[in-house]
Enzyme design. Structure first.
Site, PDB file in Angstrom:
ATOM      1  N   HIS A  12     -17.071  37.821  10.749  1.00 47.03           N
ATOM      2  CA  HIS A  12     -17.299  38.721  11.881  1.00 47.03           C
ATOM      3  C   HIS A  12     -17.514  37.961  13.199  1.00 47.03           C
ATOM      4  O   HIS A  12     -18.329  38.357  14.033  1.00 47.03           O
ATOM      5  CB  HIS A  12     -18.437  39.715  11.585  1.00 47.03           C
ATOM      6  N   HIS A  59     -27.553  40.178  14.900  1.00 44.17           N
ATOM      7  CA  HIS A  59     -27.781  38.880  15.538  1.00 44.17           C
ATOM      8  C   HIS A  59     -28.850  39.025  16.619  1.00 44.17           C
ATOM      9  O   HIS A  59     -28.578  38.863  17.802  1.00 44.17           O
ATOM     10  CB  HIS A  59     -26.483  38.335  16.109  1.00 44.17           C
ATOM     11  N   HIS A 196     -19.590  27.621   8.776  1.00 47.00           N
ATOM     12  CA  HIS A 196     -19.758  27.365  10.208  1.00 47.00           C
ATOM     13  C   HIS A 196     -21.186  26.964  10.517  1.00 47.00           C
ATOM     14  O   HIS A 196     -22.113  27.377   9.835  1.00 47.00           O
ATOM     15  CB  HIS A 196     -19.328  28.559  11.066  1.00 47.00           C
ATOM     16  N   GLU A 243     -24.580  33.055   5.727  1.00 49.66           N
ATOM     17  CA  GLU A 243     -24.176  34.469   5.848  1.00 49.66           C
ATOM     18  C   GLU A 243     -23.365  34.939   4.633  1.00 49.66           C
ATOM     19  O   GLU A 243     -23.283  36.137   4.374  1.00 49.66           O
ATOM     20  CB  GLU A 243     -23.304  34.668   7.092  1.00 49.66           C
TER      21      GLU A 243
END
Lengths: 283, 132
Positions: A12, A59, A196, A243
């Protein structure tokens, strides 16, 4: 009865939303990212889900540091796209299937998963980017072609829930959906990842081999994937790679045996490896 | 940071945002996230010092904000999802922020990502970074 027919795993990355919103998806940098979702959009049109159960992380948008629920289920009638610091994304308001959401909340809490219930919530790119890549561009005045039940998972403050806890929660959500009397086609999304790291001196870390093995496990051996420890995610996939535990909620909601109908993997989108998989239940 | 060593402390170039960091960085992070909203950004940008007075952060945290010392902000309990709001206020994208934190130019960082990103090899353990 309501039935879970398929699961979607999907990154996302916010920059993917920006690329769609600013109309630069055909630029050489972005073209290979979006090429891999063409088939997904066709698949989605045929699939015609009534409801998407969408697992994502907020977030620090709906939840700042003052309140950090591990699992928060959206039970409001609708969820507006949030201003994350550069204005809200120009995408439709997300409409809930409120009765099914309430049913799931009740069912999984009695199943011993202690969810937080959200009757007011804005949603950020964690939810809207997967909607955009899977359903294509829809403007503010448009409507998404499906209802959406959001489940926000804390992956910002360590520790996120374990992979196993997410996997087991997915199974409880499946039991809840299976016991809902209305005839509904439900597709479950697990979003975020893949490898990431956004922060400090190791930022930009990518581990493509690990990511591909994770995609293999999603299809072939979800139980093994559910046993991956936090330390492995942090070390091997970067601090934000954790995540990927959210994909395990999706996988837990599917049958043990699934058919992989599509996979897409591309580096980079901004700082991140983009991963995507579509899994169908066989029954 | 006090307390027992943690199993993730040997990962190089990484801050794991755990409860200790969250506690230390609370007011700093709450300041940063307030910049999510345009009305707050306007007030902050008109008079940064006065705006910062509303948040009881440490003098070192406050100075790191004023200096835009992105790595120091993380060192002092900031989290990237929060500090990135301060960066966004300054017109800095996530990718450019990453370049600044890793000490390379925007073009070098972008080029690294286009060639597959930072390799995992040599980047798993602090011991692998000792010769740098």
């Amino acid at each position: 009865m309501a039935r879970v027919t398929a699961g979607v795993g999907c990154s996302h990355v916010p920059a993917i939303g920006v690329a769609m919103d600013t109309g630069i998806t055909e630029q050489p940098y972005w073209q290979p990212v979006f090429e891999g979702f063409k088939k997904s959009r066709e698949w989605m049109k045929e699939q015609k889900p009534d409801v998407v159960f969408l697992v994502y992380n907020d977030h620090c948008t709906a939840f700042d540091a003052s309140c950090i629920p591990t699992f928060a289920l959206g039970c409001a009638a609708e969820f507006k796209p949030a201003d994350e610091g550069w204005g809200p994304r120009p995408v439709p308001v997300v409409k809930n299937h409120q009765k099914l959401a309430s049913h799931i909340a009740q069912s999984v809490i009695l199943d011993e998963f202690d969810l937080t219930i959200m009757n007011e919530m804005e949603v950020d790119h964690g939810l809207t980017v997967p909607m955009s890549v899977m359903f294509g561009q829809h403007g503010v005045d448009d409507e998404w072609p499906t209802l959406v039940i959001p489940l926000a998972v804390n992956v910002v403050q360590y520790p996120a829930p374990t992979g196993n806890r997410c996997y087991q929660l997915g199974k409880a959500i499946r039991r809840a959906i299976d016991s809902y009397p209305e005839d509904l086609n439900v597709v479950v999304f697990g979003t975020g990842g893949m490898s990431h790291q956004l922060q400090y001196k190791r930022a930009g870390l990518i581990n493509a081999d690990w990511d591909q093995r994770f995609l293999d496990l999603m299809t072939e051996d979800p139980k093994a994937a559910s046993q991956i420890q936090h330390l492995e995610y942090l070390r091997e996939t970067g601090s934000e790679g954790i995540e990927m535990v959210m994909w395990l909620v999706m996988r837990g909601a599917l049958d043990e045996d699934v058919t992989e109908v599509h996979r897409h993997y591309h580096v980079p989108a901004s700082n991140t490896a983009v991963g995507h998989i579509i899994l169908e239940n066989q029954t | 940071m006090t307390g027992p060593s943690k199993e993730y402390d040997d990962i190089p170039g990484t801050f794991v945002f755990d409860a200790d960091r969250s506690r230390e960085g609370y007011h700093l992070n709450q300041f940063c996230i307030s910049l999510r909203l345009g009305k707050n950004r306007d007030v902050f940008n008109a008079d940064q010092e006065s705006y910062l007075d509303k948040y009881p952060m440490t003098p070192a945290q406050r100075q790191a904000v004023l200096d835009r010392d992105w790595n120091e902000l993380l060192q002092l309990g900031g989290n990237i999802y929060y500090t990135s709001k301060l960066a966004a206020n300054d017109g800095i994208t996530f990718q450019d922020l990453a370049a600044m934190m890793t000490g390379v130019s925007r073009d070098e960082y972008r080029d690294m990502m286009l060639h597959g990103g930072r390799s995992i090899d040599g980047n798993r353990y602090k011991s692998e970074w000792e010769n740098e």
